[in-house]
Write an enzyme that holds these catalytic residues in place. Structure first.
Site, short mmCIF file in Angstrom:
data_model
loop_
_atom_site.label_atom_id
_atom_site.label_comp_id
_atom_site.label_asym_id
_atom_site.label_seq_id
_atom_site.Cartn_x
_atom_site.Cartn_y
_atom_site.Cartn_z
N ASN A 38 0.86 -1.18 0.00
CA ASN A 38 0.00 0.00 0.00
C ASN A 38 0.90 1.23 0.00
O ASN A 38 1.42 1.63 1.03
CB ASN A 38 -0.89 -0.04 1.26
CG ASN A 38 -1.77 1.18 1.38
OD1 ASN A 38 -1.86 1.99 0.46
ND2 ASN A 38 -2.42 1.33 2.53
N LYS A 53 0.09 4.17 -0.43
CA LYS A 53 -0.64 5.34 0.09
C LYS A 53 -0.44 6.54 -0.83
O LYS A 53 -0.29 6.37 -2.04
CB LYS A 53 -0.22 5.62 1.53
CG LYS A 53 -0.35 4.38 2.43
CD LYS A 53 -0.30 4.68 3.89
CE LYS A 53 -0.46 3.38 4.67
NZ LYS A 53 -0.52 3.58 6.11
N HIS A 65 -9.93 1.32 4.52
CA HIS A 65 -8.68 1.55 5.27
C HIS A 65 -8.96 2.57 6.39
O HIS A 65 -9.74 3.51 6.21
CB HIS A 65 -7.60 2.07 4.32
CG HIS A 65 -6.24 2.07 4.97
ND1 HIS A 65 -5.86 3.05 5.87
CD2 HIS A 65 -5.21 1.19 4.89
CE1 HIS A 65 -4.63 2.77 6.30
NE2 HIS A 65 -4.21 1.65 5.72
N GLU A 82 -7.37 5.00 7.45
CA GLU A 82 -7.11 6.42 7.12
C GLU A 82 -8.31 7.04 6.40
O GLU A 82 -8.60 8.22 6.57
CB GLU A 82 -5.82 6.53 6.30
CG GLU A 82 -4.59 6.32 7.19
CD GLU A 82 -3.39 5.70 6.50
OE1 GLU A 82 -3.33 5.68 5.26
OE2 GLU A 82 -2.49 5.23 7.22
N GLU A 111 -5.77 -4.65 10.79
CA GLU A 111 -4.80 -3.56 10.97
C GLU A 111 -5.15 -2.76 12.22
O GLU A 111 -6.04 -1.89 12.17
CB GLU A 111 -4.84 -2.63 9.75
CG GLU A 111 -4.41 -3.28 8.47
CD GLU A 111 -3.81 -2.25 7.51
OE1 GLU A 111 -2.65 -2.42 7.14
OE2 GLU A 111 -4.50 -1.28 7.17
N GLY A 146 1.76 2.74 10.84
CA GLY A 146 2.67 3.87 10.66
C GLY A 146 3.40 4.29 11.93
O GLY A 146 4.06 5.32 11.94
N SER A 178 2.83 -1.51 10.61
CA SER A 178 4.26 -1.41 10.88
C SER A 178 5.02 -2.73 10.70
O SER A 178 5.94 -3.03 11.45
CB SER A 178 4.50 -0.85 12.29
OG SER A 178 4.08 0.49 12.34
#
Ligand code: PGA
Length: 253
Positions: A8, A10, A96, A98, A168, A174, A215
């Protein structure tokens, strides 16, 4: 089912850097024994066709980071599942954290997108995961079950259709810190159980992979590989670093 490793990217790379990374990956692919693994690259939309062109002779698959739930029409800014299929994408990341956080995506939208992806022949990569606050309040199991059930209720998988569910933990994404594998194991079991409530056993075992993201890097990847129900990885930051990404691919069994 093959283990799947999903990159990904991003919104990290412009088209020049995307081309550079795709070219570098393509160059190194013959050196990797992919064997029973699938590797999917999800660039940003502006680089998708360029990356598709670079990777077309290679073993990588292509995905997008989001889709809209309609195939066509007056939906400014939307990415049509049908059109991304035409562009060569066979995977779409959906829900996701985000997007849930910054674009207020709801479980209902995630449900609609998941349905639309399948209808277009695109495999959904459905993201679920708890926030730090939810975890502190012991709500992880509820959150995972509720997100999975709301996204997938009423959806049937045909024998040729697949689904990927990515666990996740939002607070690990991150962050550079690693999740204790026992927590991932617990989450996998909860998700597997939720899937069993939704689909027949043979569908859960033959058409659905549960993967881990948050991560993951070349150092901690091996800790997750042996877990029960482990189906692969969703990789953000480490997928931008060729050596590290390849190391994760190699470690995935
Ligand atoms: P990360 O991102 O590997 O950088 O934590 C994973 C993801 O958000 O999919």
């Amino acid at each position: 089912m093959k283990k799947v490793i999903i990159a990904n990217w991003k919104m990290n790379l412009g088209f020049r850097d995307s081309m550079k990374l795709a070219t570098e990956l393509a160059k190194q692919v013959p050196e990797i024994e992919l064997g029973s693994k699938e590797v999917i690259i999800c660039p940003s939309a502006s680089s998708l066709l360029l990356v598709a062109e670079i990777l077309k002779e290679h073993l990588f698959g292509l995905g997008v980071q989001d889709i809209f739930w309609e195939d066509q029409g007056a939906f400014t800014g939307g990415e049509s599942p049908k059109f991304i299929y035409e562009a060569g994408c066979r995977y779409a990341i959906i829900g996701h954290s985000e997007r849930r956080q910054y674009l207020a995506e709801t479980d209902e939208m995630v449900h609609q997108k998941t349905k639309a992806a399948l209808a277009a022949g695109v495999t959904p990569i459905l993201c679920v995961g708890e926030t730090f606050e939810e975890r502190s309040r012991n709500l992880t199991d509820n959150v995972l079950m509720s997100q999975a059930i709301k996204a997938l209720s009423g959806i049937d998988l045909l024998p040729n259709e697949q689904l990927v569910v990515a666990y996740e933990p939002v607070w690990v994404i991150g962050s550079g810190r690693s999740l204790d594998p026992s927590e991932a194991q617990h989450a996998f079991r909860i998700i597997y159980q939720a899937l069993l409530d939704l689909f027949p056993l043979h569908v859960v075992n033959n058409n659905i992979r549960i993967i881990y993201g948050g991560s993951v890097d070349g150092v901690n990847a091996s800790e997750f590989v042996g877990l029960e129900h482990f189906g692969g990885f969703l990789i953000g930051g480490a997928s931008l670093r060729v050596e590290e990404f390849i190391s994760i691919i190699k470690q995935t069994k």
